[in-house]
Design a protein around this motif. Structure first.
Motif, mmCIF file in Angstrom:
data_model
loop_
_atom_site.group_PDB
_atom_site.id
_atom_site.type_symbol
_atom_site.label_atom_id
_atom_site.label_comp_id
_atom_site.label_asym_id
_atom_site.label_seq_id
_atom_site.Cartn_x
_atom_site.Cartn_y
_atom_site.Cartn_z
ATOM 1 N N PRO A 133 0.784 -1.247 0.000
ATOM 2 C CA PRO A 133 0.000 0.000 0.000
ATOM 3 C C PRO A 133 0.810 1.288 0.000
ATOM 4 O O PRO A 133 0.261 2.338 -0.328
ATOM 5 N N PHE A 160 -3.428 2.293 6.033
ATOM 6 C CA PHE A 160 -2.408 1.249 6.088
ATOM 7 C C PHE A 160 -1.181 1.619 6.932
ATOM 8 O O PHE A 160 -0.287 0.805 7.111
ATOM 9 N N GLU A 217 -0.883 -6.466 1.769
ATOM 10 C CA GLU A 217 -2.339 -6.528 1.929
ATOM 11 C C GLU A 217 -2.897 -7.270 0.715
ATOM 12 O O GLU A 217 -2.301 -7.245 -0.363
ATOM 13 N N SER A 251 -9.300 5.016 2.361
ATOM 14 C CA SER A 251 -7.844 4.896 2.215
ATOM 15 C C SER A 251 -7.128 6.235 2.048
ATOM 16 O O SER A 251 -5.918 6.309 2.249
#
Lengths: 463, 463
Positions: A133, A160, A217, A251
């Motif tokens: 990420p 993340f 991930e 995100s």
């Protein structure tokens, strides 16, 4: 240093690494002079291009023996001059220490050498259904070792974490040539001091990162993007809290104040996103697996925020191209940086309950004292990371005044003077605004403990 | 030590802290003898109950001057004997250093003193719409300072990380009485060595944690729970990867092998969850905001896993009580621990691609060498954290043999000997199975640097 000394050092390094890994060539040296473009580019005395982690340790052993100062170099994309050679330094490049070593496809961990470029690694794991990420503009050139040494951030920290949270294990060559292996591969490991943390984010002052175990991930298959107009910072903070609770897939949450938005439109000839102008704009991204569900959840959440008056207007991207158009405002930063040169570019962290006040005060002070200059505010609001571009400053005294003004305000707001770019050499003089005397004292003790001859990245972070 | 020395030390401590904070009383001492119930309970020489972080530093200054060994105590819920007084030690309790100091309701950060019990803090922030995700069985008694010193984990690490990821700032009283303030309040701070990491998880060997800045999450309003039967570890790993990708709201993924499940049903008189028995069971939890959407996403995901044959059978809890019934199997651990005494209780971390093999080999070896004993496997699979209960072992030699057998296998599988319980005194002899010589060497150097007189938590983690 005499030519004779150089000869002896050169000979010892050639013996340790092989002739093809040690260069006195001016062209090679120039290429390793670092990218910190506003600073004088000092050619390194020599350039080392070892091929293995073990060779890095071997090189350090020779350099320590000769008490030869050395600067560690990754992709040379840093913004604080940390990799730029200082007078008399040898450059040690990790560019060839770049193997992808192993991949746990079941658990999602990847073991790599420090010189692997970030983008290469992202692409490699994506092809296998996994996702790394960390992402930043320099992805094509920056190296994962440099990302670790500077604890890189970027746009997806809200979900993340920074590089620190993505690292399970490290191998580090210590300044005396000892190899310190901490190649942990598990998420939870509580077996004494977590030594790898000493080397993450400390910009190579304590050791040279040679290998890394990364936590991956599962690859998301869909992204959704929206741009939200808000009437105040307060509303932006409320929106952030609501979306964090409602959308586990959130995100990114990037905030752009109106001054930034208007400069972005100007420089890149972009259309205004909304009919009206608003005090601030939040760029929101979610990453997930189910296109329909994720979009519906984002739509429903933003509708509710509209109804409650927390958001004034919204655009939800309908296509990938549309999403790119929304990100385009945020991505004018490079052009704005060039335009405002010589500029003061800040990368500060501010507690959320102090952010609004700091931005208002800073804007007022800067506008009053430097009315001819442009001052632009934007940042990764989800992480309390504020960027401020201010310039152009023809006069270096003015520039220093701006820096002192902002860093003093940051210190008063209990913030930090660098959220993700690091200290390098250019922010060293301001370190005391962020770190207490006992902290700096302890950092110096750690430096003396691990690098008693002081050869490694001297003058970076601390004088 | 002579009575005269005790008098001088007592006097100096009373002068520094006040008479009511220094106790020679046997009853108070007994209460501070620690909870490591299998070990001899050694009464501390004296018990200190300071009221402020500054008094903790003051106490350490006096103790260092008198070269008096001291053990730091929180809620006394540890499992490795780290807080149990050793011969001649003074006990320093943080129980009264327990103020909730400040709360950023906009950004979600909380500043507390080390002695606040975990549950009190959870309840406090919940009332304000925030959520502190760390959770473990001892929540009512354990203290947040102890959680930090041992880098506590629990059931929700897969989504929110361990204690390390939940800490923004720390204040630490060093063994010489210096107060080291690292009270950062921002998510991203890259200004040199991240010193607080030295103290998180190192079990008080380098300093006493006195204040903490915690990162909160917005309070989720709904939880969904499911129990899935799987045919193999491989399928459990596939299920985990799919759910991690599909459900950003995934907060727990606990695996119980059939041996554990059957023992759990026996001891707590629980009904079998499914008509058939299966090799393993995954307990899945999501935390979110929208009851309908979250449940639907979980249902759809598990339906798909059923269709693909990765899951054999599924129960999705329909009510909170139903969810509790599903968790009940997992929560028999306390009872099982009592039943299998004297037992070997492991808390190991294993890379996912080595997990299946390790479990199979360990089960085979244990069953062969100790056929009379019970061996139960379960764990936080999402974090590669495996628990293994094995017992009862009347003979201490057998117990040691089991430990050597398992830790050697862990080392071979590149795992760690403690994922979340720490090393304390009982796992010290096995540290070399997890940490390399250069690592232990460096830990010793750090210990000597920060605690030159060696008074603080001596013999914990390392001899």
């Amino acid at each position: 240093m005499h030519a004779q000394d150089t000869d002896a050092l050169h000979l010892a390094l050639v013996e340790a690494l092989g002739a093809d890994c040690v260069s006195l060539d001016a062209a090679v040296a120039e290429a390793h002079a670092g990218d910190w473009s506003d600073a004088p580019r000092m050619r390194p005395r020599m350039t080392l291009l070892p091929r293995t982690p073990e060779d890095v340790a071997r090189a350090l052993r020779v350099l320590a023996k000769h008490r030869q100062a050395v600067v560690v170099q990754g992709g040379l994309t840093g913004l604080t001059g940390g990799a730029t050679p200082q007078a008399g330094e040898v450059a040690l490049s990790l560019a060839r220490v770049n193997a992808i070593e192993s991949f746990d496809r079941i658990g999602g961990t990847l073991t790599v050498q420090a010189g692997v470029p970030l983008e290469q690694l992202q692409t490699f794991v994506k092809a296998e259904g996994w996702f790394f990420p960390l992402d930043l503009g320099a992805r094509g050139t920056c190296q994962i070792g440099g990302n670790a040494a500077t604890n890189a951030g970027g746009n997806r920290v809200i979900r993340f974490g920074t590089m620190r949270e993505l690292i399970l294990g490290l191998e580090v060559a210590l300044p005396d040539g000892t190899m310190l292996s901490m190649m942990n591969r598990v998420t939870k490991n509580t077996t004494g001091v977590d030594l790898k943390q000493l080397f993450i984010g400390s910009e190579g002052m304590l050791g040279v990162i040679t290998r890394i175990v990364l936590k991956l991930e599962p690859k998301p298959s869909t992204a959704n993007t929206a741009l939200c107009a808000v009437a105040s910072f307060d509303d932006a903070a409320r929106l952030l809290k609501y979306l964090r609770a409602r959308l586990a897939s959130l995100s990114s949450f990037e905030l752009m104040w109106q001054d930034f938005m208007s400069a972005a439109m100007d420089i890149a000839h972009l259309k205004a996103p909304f009919g009206d102008a608003y005090p601030a704009y939040a760029l929101v991204e979610t990453l997930g697996e189910s296109d329909d569900d994720d979009r519906r959840a984002l739509e429903q959440s933003l509708e509710r925020m509209l109804e409650e008056g927390i958001v004034q207007d919204v655009i939800i991207a309908q296509t990938i191209d549309h999403a790119k158009q929304l990100w385009a405002y945020r991505e004018t930063v490079g052009e704005l940086l060039s335009k405002l040169k010589p500029h003061a570019a800040f990368d500060i962290g501010i507690p959320m309950d102090r952010m609004e006040r700091l931005v208002e005060d800073a804007r007022a002070s800067l506008s009053e004292r430097f009315p001819q200059q442009t001052h632009l505010f934007f940042g990764h609001l989800g992480d309390g990371n504020l960027h401020l571009l201010s310039g152009p400053y023809a006069d270096a005294t003015d520039l220093l005044q701006v820096e002192e003004l902002i860093y003093a305000a940051v210190s008063k707001a209990e913030g930090c003077i660098s959220a993700e770019h690091g200290i390098g050499v250019i922010k060293g003089p301001f370190l005391h605004y962020s770190r207490s005397e006992p902290e700096i004292e302890l950092m110096k003790k750690l430096k003396a403990l691990l690098d008693p001859t002081g050869i490694l990245n001297a003058g970076r972070v601390m004088k």
